[in-house]
Design a protein around this motif. Structure first.
Motif, PDB file in Angstrom:
ATOM      1  N   LYS A  45       0.803  -1.233   0.000  1.00 38.34           N
ATOM      2  CA  LYS A  45       0.000   0.000   0.000  1.00 38.34           C
ATOM      3  C   LYS A  45       0.838   1.286   0.000  1.00 38.34           C
ATOM      4  O   LYS A  45       0.559   2.205  -0.765  1.00 38.34           O
ATOM      5  CB  LYS A  45      -0.921  -0.001   1.227  1.00 38.34           C
ATOM      6  N   GLU A 258      -4.854  -1.533   8.595  1.00 37.81           N
ATOM      7  CA  GLU A 258      -5.325  -0.228   8.134  1.00 37.81           C
ATOM      8  C   GLU A 258      -4.979   0.856   9.156  1.00 37.81           C
ATOM      9  O   GLU A 258      -4.476   1.926   8.796  1.00 37.81           O
ATOM     10  CB  GLU A 258      -6.834  -0.272   7.866  1.00 37.81           C
ATOM     11  N   GLN A 262      -2.238   3.877   8.629  1.00 35.00           N
ATOM     12  CA  GLN A 262      -2.697   5.261   8.817  1.00 35.00           C
ATOM     13  C   GLN A 262      -1.877   5.986   9.870  1.00 35.00           C
ATOM     14  O   GLN A 262      -1.511   7.158   9.690  1.00 35.00           O
ATOM     15  CB  GLN A 262      -4.185   5.263   9.195  1.00 35.00           C
TER      16      GLN A 262
END
Length: 270
Positions: A45, A258, A262
């Protein structure tokens, strides 16, 4: 892109370098007994978002050379310096998981944080991996001795048992097998040698030598490096911030990936 960096005449360290054109660089240091592939769910990512992600395999692990000697925190921190100098890294974020966090702390103290602008400690084995008279948190020394003994007697069994301790959330059979194979890529003797360093070394005098902004990410349910270690890190490291992961054990970069990604992105962007 993968390549090797020579850190000693007979020792080459494997480097996975993703998105070399990224504006900001993160150097990831994996934990015991895995390799850089542990951060697959970050490498999937973060490069898309403009980050250069560099993962290295510590000596003795993954695709790096596997010398008989050189598994002290000092030597492993020197290996990181060799990679940083070879790649001419500047103003980068150093992110270390478990023993990789411990080695990152030693790098900051031993090499004055050379090139590092920010530090991320991920379930780090600091200030000590085992309980001591002055610090009653961590694993029992006898438990680490058992890991070392099992490494020499039946390493696959040891790895399976360690994997069962690693995660708080349920993992699929396929994922458990993938994680198991990461450990098998190491040499048995290097696996035992680094576990010995985990048992015998400490970082009490290193933490207060860290002067860059530091993010501490730690799973509340960690059975390998208990959450109390993170609280000690926050207390001793200037300009540090602790973020608890309420639904994670030792593998928070996967269990709450996630949130993990973040928090990492937010910290680097501050």
């Amino acid at each position: 892109m993968g390549y090797y960096v020579k850190v000693e005449p007979n020792v080459k360290i494997y480097v996975e370098d993703i998105n070399r054109g990224g504006e900001k660089t993160i150097l990831f240091i994996h934990g015991w007994p895995a390799n850089h592939k542990l951060f697959e769910y970050q490498f999937n990512k973060l490069p898309k978002m403009g980050y250069r992600c560099i993962g290295i395999d510590l000596r003795g692990f993954g695709e790096s050379d596997k010398p008989w000697n050189g598994y002290s925190y000092n030597k492993l921190a020197d290996d990181i310096l060799g990679v940083v100098e070879a790649l001419k890294l500047e103003n980068f974020t150093l992110a270390g998981h478990s023993v990789g966090g411990a080695i990152s702390v030693r790098y900051m103290a031993r090499h004055n944080g050379y090139g590092v602008s920010k530090l991320v400690l991920i379930a780090a084995a600091a200030p000590t991996f085992i309980k001591r008279s002055e610090f009653p948190y961590g694993l029992e020394k006898e438990d680490v001795n058992k890991l070392i003994q099992e490494t020499y007697e039946d390493r696959p069994k040891m790895l399976k048992n360690f994997g069962d301790m690693f995660f708080f959330q349920h993992v699929t059979e396929g994922f458990a097998e993938w994680f198991f194979q990461l450990g098998l890529q190491a040499a048995g003797y290097s696996t035992a040698a680094l576990a010995t360093s985990l048992r015998d070394e400490s970082l009490f005098s290193d933490l207060n030598k860290i002067f860059v902004p530091t993010l501490i990410l730690h799973g509340v349910h960690d059975k390998i490096c208990p959450f109390s270690l993170a609280e000690a890190q926050e207390k001793e490291i200037q300009n540090s911030k602790l973020v608890p992961f309420e639904n994670s054990g030792h593998g928070l970069f996967w269990e709450e990936r996630e949130k993990f990604n973040q928090e990492l992105i937010k910290f680097i962007g501050e």
